[in-house]
Design an enzyme around this catalytic site. Structure first.
Site, PDB file in Angstrom:
ATOM      1  N   LEU A   1       0.825  -1.202   0.000  1.00 20.45           N
ATOM      2  CA  LEU A   1       0.000   0.000   0.000  1.00 20.45           C
ATOM      3  C   LEU A   1       0.864   1.259   0.000  1.00 20.45           C
ATOM      4  CD1 LEU A   1      -2.535  -1.153   2.719  1.00 20.45           C
ATOM      5  CD2 LEU A   1      -2.946  -1.080   0.254  1.00 20.45           C
TER       6      LEU A   1
ATOM      7  N   ASP B   1      -7.553  -4.827  18.321  1.00 18.51           N
ATOM      8  CA  ASP B   1      -6.248  -4.315  18.746  1.00 18.51           C
ATOM      9  C   ASP B   1      -6.036  -2.945  18.120  1.00 18.51           C
ATOM     10  OD1 ASP B   1      -3.759  -4.211  19.966  1.00 18.51           O
ATOM     11  OD2 ASP B   1      -2.753  -5.387  18.413  1.00 18.51           O
TER      12      ASP B   1
END
Length: 291
Positions: A94, A196
């Site tokens: 990305l 998380d």
């Protein structure tokens, strides 16, 4: 000690016929090793490796990314496998940055939390016990039972075994009883959680600014759990919480309930890293019970 080499790379199934010509290690957290790969035709990929682990170590992460993709942008999973006892996960590379529109980030998390469990219970289809902290995800009909029995109690057991439990049983019982009382004024729904959601587990597309969620530890639980984690180590500003509340306003009394998720996260870190986190979770528990 694991070191990526040509032999290992030969076992990586790329979605192309090109060969990997360049690779280098990048930051990947304290659990996995991470690498940037480049092929002879200029394609880029992101590789995560968990050395000397159990088969399909990355299946839980891949499943989580697929679920989160219903609501938000995530890196596409391109493959996974193992070389001897070393597990690997291949993701799209990305073009991302760390800073971006926090209002959009808050809205993105709220969209994830709008997804609820298929059976309207708290938990997940399977446990995840391959990590450094076992996640027992058996389905429960109420959030109190799931969180106290399958999150707090598991961590308390680990801290006891490691000699890191420094609070009295009476104080612990007082705290969990207070949590149960606080939930009487709050309707818990089994939302899809990132699990998380600290500041290292999101990015922004460098071109569009779109939030990108990474490294999930998903299950279905009370949405306030994810919010509690955001308050422990910083990285989230007022715009984030305003964006979240534009879709999902906070319930009354949220600040008191968030302390229990802060306690959980500090207990996790005491288990993993010891040091000052031991006194940090003890201090949080004292704050919860009021002394």
């Amino acid at each position: 000690m694991f070191s990526l080499n040509e032999n290992f790379l030969q076992h990586i199934d790329l979605p192309t016929d090109s060969k990997i010509t360049r690779y280098h290690r990048v930051g990947g957290g304290d659990i996995n090793q991470a690498y940037s790969l480049e092929t002879e035709t200029g394609e880029h990929y992101f590789l995560k490796v968990q050395p000397n682990s159990v088969a399909a170590f990355f299946q839980h992460e891949a499943d989580g990314l697929k679920l989160l993709a219903q609501a938000v942008r995530v890196p596409r999973v391109l493959g996974m496998g193992q070389v001897k006892k070393d597990q690997w996960l291949l993701l799209e590379s990305l073009n991302a940055v760390n800073d971006g529109d926090q209002y959009a980030l808050g809205r993105a998390l709220a969209k994830v939390h709008a997804i609820t469990s298929p059976n309207q219970e708290f938990g997940f289809d399977r446990d995840f016990t391959a990590g450094k902290t076992a996640k027992i995800n058996h389905w429960q009909k109420d959030w109190y039972s799931f969180f106290v029995e399958q999150r707090l109690a598991v961590l308390r057991g680990l801290l006891l075994q490691e000699g890191k439990w420094v609070v009295s049983d009476a104080d612990y019982e007082q705290a969990v009883n207070k949590f149960k009382l606080l939930l009487t004024d709050h309707v818990s729904q089994p939302s899809l959680l990132h699990g998380d959601f600290w500041s290292g587990n999101f990015m922004f597309d460098a071109d569009s600014g779109e939030p990108i969620f990474i490294d999930p530890d998903v299950y279905y639980g009370d949405a306030e759990f994810d919010l509690g984690i955001t308050t422990v180590f910083g990285g989230f500003n007022r715009d984030f919480y305003a964006g979240y509340q534009s879709l999902r306003p906070f319930d009354a009394g949220i600040d008191q309930r968030l302390m229990f998720y802060q306690l959980y996260y500090l207990m996790v870190h005491a288990h993993l890293f010891a040091g000052s986190y031991i006194q940090a979770y003890a201090g949080k528990l004292s704050q919860i019970i009021g002394h």
